[in-house]
Design a protein around this motif. Structure first.
Motif, PDB file in Angstrom:
ATOM      1  N   LYS A 153       0.827  -1.206   0.000  1.00  0.00           N
ATOM      2  CA  LYS A 153       0.000   0.000   0.000  1.00  0.00           C
ATOM      3  C   LYS A 153       0.867   1.264   0.000  1.00  0.00           C
ATOM      4  O   LYS A 153       0.629   2.215   0.760  1.00  0.00           O
ATOM      5  N   HIS A 154       1.897   1.226  -0.844  1.00  0.00           N
ATOM      6  CA  HIS A 154       2.783   2.374  -1.080  1.00  0.00           C
ATOM      7  C   HIS A 154       3.680   2.712   0.107  1.00  0.00           C
ATOM      8  O   HIS A 154       4.311   3.770   0.120  1.00  0.00           O
ATOM      9  N   GLN A 155       3.750   1.820   1.097  1.00  0.00           N
ATOM     10  CA  GLN A 155       4.581   2.064   2.264  1.00  0.00           C
ATOM     11  C   GLN A 155       5.630   0.973   2.417  1.00  0.00           C
ATOM     12  O   GLN A 155       5.318  -0.218   2.334  1.00  0.00           O
ATOM     13  N   PHE A 156       6.873   1.399   2.640  1.00  0.00           N
ATOM     14  CA  PHE A 156       7.937   0.452   2.934  1.00  0.00           C
ATOM     15  C   PHE A 156       8.098   0.374   4.448  1.00  0.00           C
ATOM     16  O   PHE A 156       8.278   1.391   5.117  1.00  0.00           O
ATOM     17  N   GLN A 157       8.035  -0.852   4.981  1.00  0.00           N
ATOM     18  CA  GLN A 157       8.168  -1.073   6.418  1.00  0.00           C
ATOM     19  C   GLN A 157       9.467  -1.828   6.684  1.00  0.00           C
ATOM     20  O   GLN A 157       9.573  -3.017   6.408  1.00  0.00           O
ATOM     21  N   PRO A 158      10.481  -1.169   7.234  1.00  0.00           N
ATOM     22  CA  PRO A 158      11.757  -1.853   7.484  1.00  0.00           C
ATOM     23  C   PRO A 158      11.636  -2.863   8.627  1.00  0.00           C
ATOM     24  O   PRO A 158      10.977  -2.609   9.633  1.00  0.00           O
ATOM     25  N   GLU A 159      12.306  -3.984   8.447  1.00  0.00           N
ATOM     26  CA  GLU A 159      12.408  -5.001   9.494  1.00  0.00           C
ATOM     27  C   GLU A 159      13.856  -5.243   9.904  1.00  0.00           C
ATOM     28  O   GLU A 159      14.107  -5.798  10.969  1.00  0.00           O
ATOM     29  N   TYR A 160      14.764  -4.849   9.044  1.00  0.00           N
ATOM     30  CA  TYR A 160      16.198  -5.027   9.320  1.00  0.00           C
ATOM     31  C   TYR A 160      16.948  -3.879   8.667  1.00  0.00           C
ATOM     32  O   TYR A 160      16.612  -3.459   7.560  1.00  0.00           O
ATOM     33  N   ARG A 161      17.974  -3.382   9.341  1.00  0.00           N
ATOM     34  CA  ARG A 161      18.818  -2.332   8.787  1.00  0.00           C
ATOM     35  C   ARG A 161      20.275  -2.772   8.844  1.00  0.00           C
ATOM     36  O   ARG A 161      20.726  -3.303   9.866  1.00  0.00           O
ATOM     37  N   GLY A 162      20.994  -2.556   7.752  1.00  0.00           N
ATOM     38  CA  GLY A 162      22.388  -2.961   7.709  1.00  0.00           C
ATOM     39  C   GLY A 162      23.253  -1.966   6.967  1.00  0.00           C
ATOM     40  O   GLY A 162      22.762  -0.991   6.376  1.00  0.00           O
ATOM     41  N   GLU A 163      24.554  -2.222   6.988  1.00  0.00           N
ATOM     42  CA  GLU A 163      25.543  -1.406   6.282  1.00  0.00           C
ATOM     43  C   GLU A 163      26.093  -2.226   5.126  1.00  0.00           C
ATOM     44  O   GLU A 163      26.439  -3.396   5.290  1.00  0.00           O
ATOM     45  N   MET A 164      26.212  -1.612   3.956  1.00  0.00           N
ATOM     46  CA  MET A 164      26.653  -2.359   2.788  1.00  0.00           C
ATOM     47  C   MET A 164      28.165  -2.532   2.730  1.00  0.00           C
ATOM     48  O   MET A 164      28.658  -3.603   2.357  1.00  0.00           O
ATOM     49  N   ASP A 165      28.921  -1.496   3.083  1.00  0.00           N
ATOM     50  CA  ASP A 165      30.374  -1.555   2.967  1.00  0.00           C
ATOM     51  C   ASP A 165      30.943  -0.419   3.800  1.00  0.00           C
ATOM     52  O   ASP A 165      30.708   0.741   3.507  1.00  0.00           O
ATOM     53  N   LEU A 166      31.715  -0.759   4.833  1.00  0.00           N
ATOM     54  CA  LEU A 166      32.239   0.250   5.739  1.00  0.00           C
ATOM     55  C   LEU A 166      33.734   0.487   5.559  1.00  0.00           C
ATOM     56  O   LEU A 166      34.411   0.941   6.465  1.00  0.00           O
ATOM     57  N   GLY A 167      34.234   0.213   4.354  1.00  0.00           N
ATOM     58  CA  GLY A 167      35.648   0.432   4.089  1.00  0.00           C
ATOM     59  C   GLY A 167      36.031   1.880   3.865  1.00  0.00           C
ATOM     60  O   GLY A 167      37.212   2.200   3.782  1.00  0.00           O
ATOM     61  N   GLY A 168      35.040   2.761   3.721  1.00  0.00           N
ATOM     62  CA  GLY A 168      35.315   4.189   3.616  1.00  0.00           C
ATOM     63  C   GLY A 168      35.425   4.736   2.215  1.00  0.00           C
ATOM     64  O   GLY A 168      35.682   5.937   2.037  1.00  0.00           O
ATOM     65  N   CYS A 169      35.204   3.895   1.181  1.00  0.00           N
ATOM     66  CA  CYS A 169      35.383   4.355  -0.202  1.00  0.00           C
ATOM     67  C   CYS A 169      34.256   3.934  -1.127  1.00  0.00           C
ATOM     68  O   CYS A 169      34.320   4.220  -2.330  1.00  0.00           O
ATOM     69  N   PHE A 170      33.232   3.293  -0.640  1.00  0.00           N
ATOM     70  CA  PHE A 170      32.167   2.704  -1.455  1.00  0.00           C
ATOM     71  C   PHE A 170      30.900   3.528  -1.281  1.00  0.00           C
ATOM     72  O   PHE A 170      30.438   3.741  -0.156  1.00  0.00           O
ATOM     73  N   TYR A 171      30.306   3.985  -2.413  1.00  0.00           N
ATOM     74  CA  TYR A 171      29.170   4.898  -2.325  1.00  0.00           C
ATOM     75  C   TYR A 171      28.289   4.760  -3.567  1.00  0.00           C
ATOM     76  O   TYR A 171      28.717   4.282  -4.630  1.00  0.00           O
ATOM     77  N   ALA A 172      27.045   5.175  -3.415  1.00  0.00           N
ATOM     78  CA  ALA A 172      26.092   5.317  -4.526  1.00  0.00           C
ATOM     79  C   ALA A 172      25.957   4.062  -5.392  1.00  0.00           C
ATOM     80  O   ALA A 172      26.014   4.143  -6.623  1.00  0.00           O
TER      81      ALA A 172
END
Length: 468
Positions: A234-253
């Motif tokens: 119904k047009h709403q995103f409900q998060p159930e889990y949150r994470g980090e994709m890459d914490l090496g300091g150089c990865f973006y977008a």
């Protein structure tokens, strides 16, 4: 092939230019604009300044591949040549509209959303209806309005546009259309909290993956990529889990797409962590990551692995039998020295406080980068405090929360490509960094343990071919 794509040894900082990661012949590159698998070919579009290694005068660069590994450069796809995009053709995506490739992008005069179409993926025509989304939703004070991501569901096209509500937090605004030209605003699909997830959400991707939906975005000013896994109804995103994709300091977008085999493949922009004058002298800035295959784990965590197509680059396998790693000692892979290689190791930490791999510069062991698991701190770490003798580069420590189940080994997969270091651990944790040693020659990996012993049960590596 241009001189910059195969530079001479006299080119400034030639030892830092990656050889099997994608980058343009020269100039600046940042976000991916459109990734699509169309009629058997992979197309990669990207933000590009072909004239200088600075983020100005941005166009859409374009390359094509049959295998996600070897790329062929094509002419510039889009330029800022209309009143509504005269200040920039910024990030967007690519969709297949019934056989017609269609680019959806942000035009900059103010930030507006536009489309362009092609019959051959080379020559592009901007729609007369542009801008197709001419302004943010009325009555909302936004911190940005860009980077549309579009998908089709039954009879509708849906789009999310990255944005933020002032003093509230990052958000994605949801739209729908029958024809990609007339868009109806629906509502915010998700609104974040400024103090937790930033004030503006750049480069959102929202898609279904298995039984769940995934949203990833690059929040300003956090400078990293977060993702949510949850439901979209119904047009709403409900998060159930949150994470980090890459914490090496150089990865973006990062941007992802679904290929003909049903895989969710993504690339991310690897920015430079050297000074602007160094990039200007080198004549290039910005690299794309290796293509990663994203899947969903049982715990709703995203899993990442380099695509198997990369194995085609392997040459000259090197392996060692199982070894005990004792504190104060190192186990070297003598035959793997160089500036382009892949290493896979499996280590049981046992009672070691830390265990992993050190990368020594072959001509100067004072330049060293360490990748290791800290059992005491429950972290995966990339330590580049001694990675270079240049004062103009970032030398720091980056880490990600990381733990092992009982009897689970540490499984590391390292890709070294001159100034690029990509680390994959146990299928779910990535650390991507840039390292700029002084002098050519590359690195030699050595396994180690500290404050205790560990057991390395798999040690295998390969030299990797250049793709240019």
């Amino acid at each position: 092939m241009s001189d910059m794509q195969n530079p001479s040894q006299n080119t400034p900082y030639v030892e830092h230019r990656p050889a099997y990661h994608f980058l343009p012949p020269k100039g600046w590159m940042n976000d991916l604009n459109g990734l699509v698998h169309f009629r058997g070919e992979y197309h990669l579009f990207y933000q590009h300044n072909p004239e200088a290694a600075v983020p100005r005068n941005i166009v859409w660069g374009h390359a094509v591949s049959l295998n996600l590994v070897n790329w062929r450069h094509l002419p510039v796809a889009l330029r800022p040549d209309q009143p509504y995009d005269k200040d920039g053709v910024w990030t967007g995506c690519m969709v297949d509209d019934g056989g017609t490739p269609t680019a959806v992008y942000t035009g900059v005069h103010t930030e507006v959303q536009c489309i362009a179409t092609s019959k051959d993926m080379v020559r592009w025509t901007k729609a007369p209806e542009n801008p197709v989304i001419a302004a943010p939703p009325p009555g909302v004070e936004v911190t940005g309005f860009r980077d549309p991501y579009v998908w089709r569901s039954r009879d509708w096209w849906y789009a999310v546009v990255g944005s933020g509500i002032k003093d509230v937090g990052g958000t994605i605004f949801l739209y729908r259309s029958r024809d990609l030209r007339r868009w109806e605003y629906l509502e915010p699909a998700l609104v974040g909290k400024k103090e937790e997830t930033g004030e503006m959400w750049e480069c959102p991707n929202l898609f279904q993956l298995g039984r769940k939906w995934v949203l990833w975005t690059s929040p300003v000013p956090l400078g990293r990529v977060i993702y949510f896994v949850g439901t979209f109804r119904k047009h709403q995103f409900q998060p159930e889990y949150r994470g980090e994709m890459d914490l090496g300091g150089c990865f973006y977008a990062p941007q992802g797409f679904r290929d003909a085999r049903g895989r969710r493949i993504l690339f991310g922009w690897l920015w430079e962590t050297r000074s602007e004058p160094m990039s200007a002298e080198a004549g290039w800035a910005g690299v794309q990551s290796l293509p990663r295959w994203a899947t969903l784990g049982r715990d709703n965590r995203l899993l990442f692995e380099p695509v198997p197509e990369l194995r085609r680059l392997r040459r000259g396998a090197v392996s060692l039998t199982a070894r005990t790693l004792r504190s104060g000692e190192e186990v070297a892979l003598q035959e793997l020295s160089g500036d382009r290689w892949e290493l896979q190791v499996e280590i049981h930490p046992q009672d070691a406080a830390r265990c992993g791999v050190r990368l020594y510069h072959v001509a100067d062991e004072g330049q060293m980068t360490a990748v290791f698991f800290s059992q005491a701190e429950q972290k995966l770490v990339v330590d580049r405090t001694h990675s270079s003798r240049y004062e103009e580069v970032t030398r720091d420590v980056r880490s990600a929360p990381f733990s092992l189940k009982e009897k689970e080994p540490l499984r590391l997969r390292l890709f070294v490509d001159r100034s690029v270091l990509e680390v994959y651990a146990n299928g779910h944790t990535c650390l991507t960094s840039r390292i700029y040693p002084q002098g050519a020659g590359g690195y030699q990996p050595r396994l180690f343990a500290e404050e205790g012993s560990a057991l390395a049960t798999r040690i295998e590596g390969w030299t990797l071919d250049a793709i240019w």
